[in-house]
Design a protein around this motif. Structure first.
Motif, mmCIF file in Angstrom:
data_model
loop_
_atom_site.group_PDB
_atom_site.id
_atom_site.type_symbol
_atom_site.label_atom_id
_atom_site.label_comp_id
_atom_site.label_asym_id
_atom_site.label_seq_id
_atom_site.Cartn_x
_atom_site.Cartn_y
_atom_site.Cartn_z
ATOM 1 N N ALA A 225 -37.320 -113.014 62.450
ATOM 2 C CA ALA A 225 -37.552 -111.673 61.894
ATOM 3 C C ALA A 225 -36.942 -111.646 60.651
ATOM 4 C CB ALA A 225 -37.183 -110.580 62.717
ATOM 5 N N GLU A 226 -37.728 -111.082 59.612
ATOM 6 C CA GLU A 226 -37.271 -110.909 58.290
ATOM 7 C C GLU A 226 -37.718 -109.518 57.682
ATOM 8 O OE1 GLU A 226 -38.717 -113.758 55.962
ATOM 9 O OE2 GLU A 226 -37.900 -115.651 56.877
ATOM 10 N N ARG A 227 -36.793 -108.808 56.964
ATOM 11 C CA ARG A 227 -37.027 -107.547 56.473
ATOM 12 C C ARG A 227 -36.503 -107.408 55.199
ATOM 13 N NH1 ARG A 227 -36.405 -101.593 59.358
ATOM 14 N NH2 ARG A 227 -37.335 -100.368 57.385
ATOM 15 N N ASP A 228 -37.297 -106.676 54.154
ATOM 16 C CA ASP A 228 -36.734 -106.567 52.872
ATOM 17 C C ASP A 228 -36.877 -105.011 52.381
ATOM 18 O OD1 ASP A 228 -39.295 -106.306 50.859
ATOM 19 O OD2 ASP A 228 -39.667 -108.130 52.151
ATOM 20 N N TRP A 229 -36.211 -104.271 51.778
ATOM 21 C CA TRP A 229 -36.154 -103.185 51.691
ATOM 22 C C TRP A 229 -35.702 -102.823 50.219
ATOM 23 C CZ3 TRP A 229 -38.762 -99.350 53.660
ATOM 24 C CH2 TRP A 229 -38.659 -97.923 53.318
ATOM 25 N N LYS A 230 -36.526 -102.032 49.497
ATOM 26 C CA LYS A 230 -36.051 -101.446 48.184
ATOM 27 C C LYS A 230 -35.874 -100.009 47.923
ATOM 28 C CE LYS A 230 -37.174 -105.889 45.404
ATOM 29 N NZ LYS A 230 -38.055 -106.534 46.649
ATOM 30 N N ASP A 231 -34.981 -99.434 47.392
ATOM 31 C CA ASP A 231 -34.806 -98.008 47.363
ATOM 32 C C ASP A 231 -34.388 -97.657 45.972
ATOM 33 O OD1 ASP A 231 -35.650 -96.102 49.156
ATOM 34 O OD2 ASP A 231 -33.457 -95.860 50.106
ATOM 35 N N ALA A 232 -35.148 -96.495 45.247
ATOM 36 C CA ALA A 232 -34.705 -96.028 44.163
ATOM 37 C C ALA A 232 -34.525 -94.541 44.413
ATOM 38 C CB ALA A 232 -35.718 -96.209 42.976
ATOM 39 N N ALA A 233 -33.237 -93.977 43.753
ATOM 40 C CA ALA A 233 -33.274 -92.427 43.911
ATOM 41 C C ALA A 233 -32.618 -91.917 42.617
ATOM 42 C CB ALA A 233 -32.314 -92.095 45.137
ATOM 43 N N ALA A 234 -33.095 -90.835 42.280
ATOM 44 C CA ALA A 234 -32.580 -89.995 41.127
ATOM 45 C C ALA A 234 -32.409 -88.681 41.658
ATOM 46 C CB ALA A 234 -33.694 -90.307 39.923
ATOM 47 N N SER A 235 -31.420 -87.935 40.904
ATOM 48 C CA SER A 235 -31.207 -86.630 41.386
ATOM 49 C C SER A 235 -30.546 -85.918 39.994
ATOM 50 C CB SER A 235 -30.358 -86.485 42.267
ATOM 51 O OG SER A 235 -28.812 -87.184 41.774
ATOM 52 N N ALA A 236 -30.690 -84.695 39.899
ATOM 53 C CA ALA A 236 -30.081 -83.791 38.953
ATOM 54 C C ALA A 236 -29.796 -82.624 39.548
ATOM 55 C CB ALA A 236 -31.128 -83.479 37.802
ATOM 56 N N GLU A 237 -28.587 -82.020 38.992
ATOM 57 C CA GLU A 237 -28.149 -80.607 39.511
ATOM 58 C C GLU A 237 -27.442 -79.871 38.383
ATOM 59 O OE1 GLU A 237 -24.545 -78.880 42.424
ATOM 60 O OE2 GLU A 237 -24.862 -81.036 42.259
ATOM 61 N N LEU A 238 -27.819 -78.628 38.316
ATOM 62 C CA LEU A 238 -27.289 -77.600 37.177
ATOM 63 C C LEU A 238 -26.455 -76.488 37.833
ATOM 64 C CD1 LEU A 238 -30.745 -77.148 35.335
ATOM 65 C CD2 LEU A 238 -28.727 -78.428 34.660
ATOM 66 N N ILE A 239 -25.497 -76.288 37.282
ATOM 67 C CA ILE A 239 -24.548 -75.161 37.660
ATOM 68 C C ILE A 239 -24.193 -74.451 36.443
ATOM 69 C CG2 ILE A 239 -22.206 -74.524 38.584
ATOM 70 C CD1 ILE A 239 -21.991 -77.614 39.685
ATOM 71 N N TYR A 240 -24.641 -72.990 36.966
ATOM 72 C CA TYR A 240 -24.392 -72.101 35.763
ATOM 73 C C TYR A 240 -23.257 -70.740 36.233
ATOM 74 C CZ TYR A 240 -25.539 -68.090 32.683
ATOM 75 O OH TYR A 240 -25.554 -66.972 31.682
ATOM 76 N N THR A 241 -22.404 -70.702 35.103
ATOM 77 C CA THR A 241 -21.266 -69.646 35.681
ATOM 78 C C THR A 241 -21.259 -68.379 34.604
ATOM 79 O OG1 THR A 241 -19.674 -70.992 34.239
ATOM 80 C CG2 THR A 241 -19.801 -71.189 36.710
ATOM 81 N N GLY A 242 -22.373 -68.110 33.860
ATOM 82 C CA GLY A 242 -22.268 -67.051 32.764
ATOM 83 C C GLY A 242 -22.474 -65.746 33.264
ATOM 84 N N VAL A 243 -22.629 -65.592 34.834
ATOM 85 C CA VAL A 243 -22.670 -64.240 35.210
ATOM 86 C C VAL A 243 -21.201 -63.864 35.853
ATOM 87 C CG1 VAL A 243 -23.636 -62.414 36.711
ATOM 88 C CG2 VAL A 243 -25.247 -64.012 35.398
ATOM 89 N N GLU A 244 -20.411 -62.779 35.515
ATOM 90 C CA GLU A 244 -19.186 -62.541 35.985
ATOM 91 C C GLU A 244 -19.144 -62.706 37.537
ATOM 92 O OE1 GLU A 244 -15.301 -59.524 35.515
ATOM 93 O OE2 GLU A 244 -17.297 -59.239 34.657
ATOM 94 N N ASN A 245 -18.418 -63.253 38.098
ATOM 95 C CA ASN A 245 -17.824 -63.643 39.532
ATOM 96 C C ASN A 245 -19.210 -64.248 40.287
ATOM 97 O OD1 ASN A 245 -15.256 -62.487 39.342
ATOM 98 N ND2 ASN A 245 -16.410 -60.202 39.396
#
Length: 695
Positions: free
Chosen positions: A390-410
């Protein structure tokens, strides 16, 4: 057969008297000391207790791992100080009688030179090895000592050097072991069910003997704004495990199966990473890793009158007794992994995190074995030499983005997106080693696409409490392309190449709030809700809805604090329902498969009282209920759990001297397992005393 168990442990009043008297005797040795030491963090806990129970001991030990007799020893020891002026050391230990529960560790640290750590630990985990109760005929098959235990060990040696120029070197050696007997979820068959025929309710167990040796070395150095790190890891593991199965106990077709798997595994891994702080607004991290795993496998599946017997071609088996011997297999896995991350602060109150990940993995396996199958015509086991590749090959590509906003008090807002795409081929081939003819050739391609979107917020308010809100949606689409398929697309044997695609969808939201009420009231409320679906596509058919799951979990805790007393209550309720067309299918297989729910409820209620400056007491009650049992014995197997547990603990703590503290505890547990027909019920009492002496 039934292995004997010595269950006649004496319960003598002298033991209970010693239980209470010993801590006071130990503390009196120090009661006359004139000089009292401050709380330096150095202490020893000496424990003495006694456990007793009625009912099933294996079920009791799986939940409360304290043997049914007196117990005691050094529950915890800790001492730290300095050697000279600059080298700090710390030592710790534990040694509990008759429970294989030991620990010894020592650490040295000199911030100008380096560090060294040594730690050895062994402990025991208990398992309930019983089978299933069959209510249709009130059948409970007990053929082994179901009190199973697995001893786990860990030895670790670790050290490091802090060299000039910011270069740090690290090394470690770790040895992990597992040895003993463990319960198995696999069940064997019996016909001792009256008119119900064959049912799989006979217990099986795992005989485990495993060890892993792990070596790691690493180096790190900071050059200007970039920190570089390199680590190498080598691992060698030996596994000799056997699943031991008894089929048809007490019947003329009784036989035992030893399914043994032996693995010799070598792993090598190398990792290199960088962290670059470009400026106050930008940070880059990168990493690359390579891993190679080589596995040599041997094993067998042998039928006989007992476990661990050699293969006998003339053993009188039964039709469809299928096994193998002389398995020799070699496999290799190669994996490359690359990732890069960028942390950016584009503007005030904004933070962005971008990441990419690339992976390539190749797997190959070659195996030779002798297939054994009992023939009713020759009344012997027929053997055939086989080869698999048995033979198996696998290729994976991933991309992510995250935004954090602290402009409102508390308030903190966040949102993220993750996309992953993968593709790979899987080739399977089977040959008759004697004739050289090819028995199987199958080539399949799999494509996978995953998209996950998430948003959330954290709100801090003195009036409304602290709120945490999180939601995500996840789609996973799998496509299967059967390039070479030996089965006919419209024939009777269409598996496993029957499925062309599957879509998985999940929506999840959780909301929690921590708050303070009037007086000393405080609490936390959390709600989790998840909905999942699966749609499947078979060859020549339309897309079909194949699975639904809805889960609601409610969690609540409340605490009310008085001057010398506080009360606490917690509860968790889960409503986990599932639906599938398989549970409503008609015809000859109607009602044979049940889709189970996963509901449960548990609650705790506690009160803690500060009696005076030197003593306090506490009482805790708990209740646990699981009720998703389905008695399907008229058609197939009974499934699920029907369990009720209650418990009480009462604790008293007293400061005897400035350096000595006494703890007394009583615990009571009662468990009713209705799904086991009452055979796994138990009630238990535990007396515990401990004295902590600080020095």
């Amino acid at each position: 057969m039934k292995f004997p168990i010595d269950r006649d442990f004496p319960r003598k009043s002298a033991c209970v008297g010693a239980l209470v008297a010993l801590p006071f005797a130990l503390s009196s040795l120090h009661a006359q000391e004139e000089d009292r030491l401050p709380d330096s963090g150095n202490y020893i806990d000496i424990t003495l207790g006694h456990a007793s129970h009625d009912g099933n001991e294996a079920a009791y030990l799986a939940r409360h791992p304290i043997k049914k007799h007196a117990f005691g020893g050094i529950e915890r020891f800790q001492y730290s100080g300095y050697i000279g002026r600059y080298t700090e050391f710390k030592t710790e230990g534990r040694a509990m009688f008759d429970n294989n529960d030991y620990l010894f560790g020592v650490e040295f640290l000199n911030e100008d030179v380096g560090y060294f750590k040594f730690r050895w630990e062994e402990y025991r985990i208990f398992y309930d090895g019983s089978g299933k109760y069959f209510p249709g005929s009130d059948t409970w098959i007990d053929i082994y000592d179901d009190e199973l235990a697995l001893d786990r060990g860990k030895l670790q040696i670790e050290g490091g050097l802090f060299l000039d120029g910011g270069l740090d070197l690290d090394f470690s050696y770790t040895r992990l072991t597992r040895e003993g007997l463990k319960s198995s979820s696999a069940l064997a068959d019996t016909t001792l069910t009256g008119e119900y025929g064959t049912r799989n309710i006979v217990p099986t167990f795992l005989d485990i003997d495993e060890s892993r040796d792990i070596f790691e070395v690493g180096a790190s150095k900071k050059i200007d704004k970039t920190k570089l790190a390199l680590s190498l890891r080598a691992e060698q593991s030996d596994v000799d495990d056997a699943r031991k199965i008894t089929r048809r106990p007490g019947e003329s077709s009784f036989r035992r199966i030893t399914h043994r798997e032996i693995y010799d595994t070598d792993l090598f891994s190398a990792r290199f990473s960088t962290i670059t702080e470009v400026d106050e607004k930008n940070t880059f991290t990168t990493g690359i890793a390579y891993t190679e795993i080589d596995v040599n496998t041997t094993g067998s599946r042998i039928y006989g009158d007992d476990f661990d017997v050699p293969f006998d071609v003339d053993y009188q088996g039964q039709r469809r007794d299928h096994g193998w011997i002389d398995l020799m297999a070699e496999s290799q896995i190669d994996q490359w992994l690359l990732n890069a991350n960028w942390v950016n602060r584009p503007a005030e109150h904004w933070k962005a995190i971008y990441a990419i990940r690339l992976e390539e993995m190749n797997t190959g396996i070659v195996s030779d074995f002798t297939e054994t199958e009992f023939s009713t015509s020759s009344n012997t086991f027929e053997v055939h030499d086989m080869e698999l590749q048995a033979e198996r090959d696998w290729k994976d590509a991933a991309a992510s983005a995250e935004l954090i906003y602290t402009g409102v008090e508390n308030v903190v807002y966040n949102g993220s997106i993750l996309y992953t795409s993968g593709d790979g081929d899987f080739l399977e081939e089977e040959f008759d080693a004697e004739s050289g003819s090819q028995l199987l050739e199958r080539l399949s391609n799999t494509e996978r696409d995953v998209l996950k979107l998430a948003v959330g917020a954290k709100i801090y308010s003195a009036a409304a409490g602290r709120w945490y809100i999180q939601y995500y949606h996840k789609d996973r689409d799998n496509k299967y392309n059967h390039i070479i398929d030996p089965t006919e697309p419209d024939g009777g044997d269409r598996f496993p190449a029957y499925t062309d695609g599957q879509d998985f969808t999940t929506d999840d939201i959780n909301v929690s709030v921590r708050y303070k009420g009037p007086g000393g009231l405080s609490g936390m409320t959390r709600v989790d809700y998840q909905k999942s679906t699966i749609d499947s596509h078979g060859q020549g058919l339309e897309w079909a809805h194949s699975y639904d799951r809805k889960a609601l979990v409610l969690s609540q805790s409340l605490t009310y604090a008085f001057e010398n007393l506080y009360l606490q209550a917690t509860a968790v309720y889960a409503d986990d329902s599932r639906e599938s067309p398989v549970s409503t299918i008609g015809g000859g297989v109607a009602d044979t498969v049940i889709v189970l729910d996963g509901d449960f409820f548990n609650a705790n209620l506690g009160a803690h009282w500060g009696i005076d400056e030197d003593s306090n007491a506490g009482v805790t009650l708990f209740y646990n209920r699981t009720d998703n049992y389905v008695d399907n014995s008229a058609f197939a197997q009974p499934y699920g759990d029907d369990l009720r547990e209650i418990g009480l603990t009462a604790t008293y703590t007293r400061k005897l001297t400035d350096n000595a503290q006494l703890t007394l505890r009583y615990a009571y547990y009662d468990s009713e397992d209705m799904a086991s027909g009452g055979f796994n019920d138990y009630d238990a009492q535990i007396l515990y005393s401990s004295i902590r002496y600080r020095f």
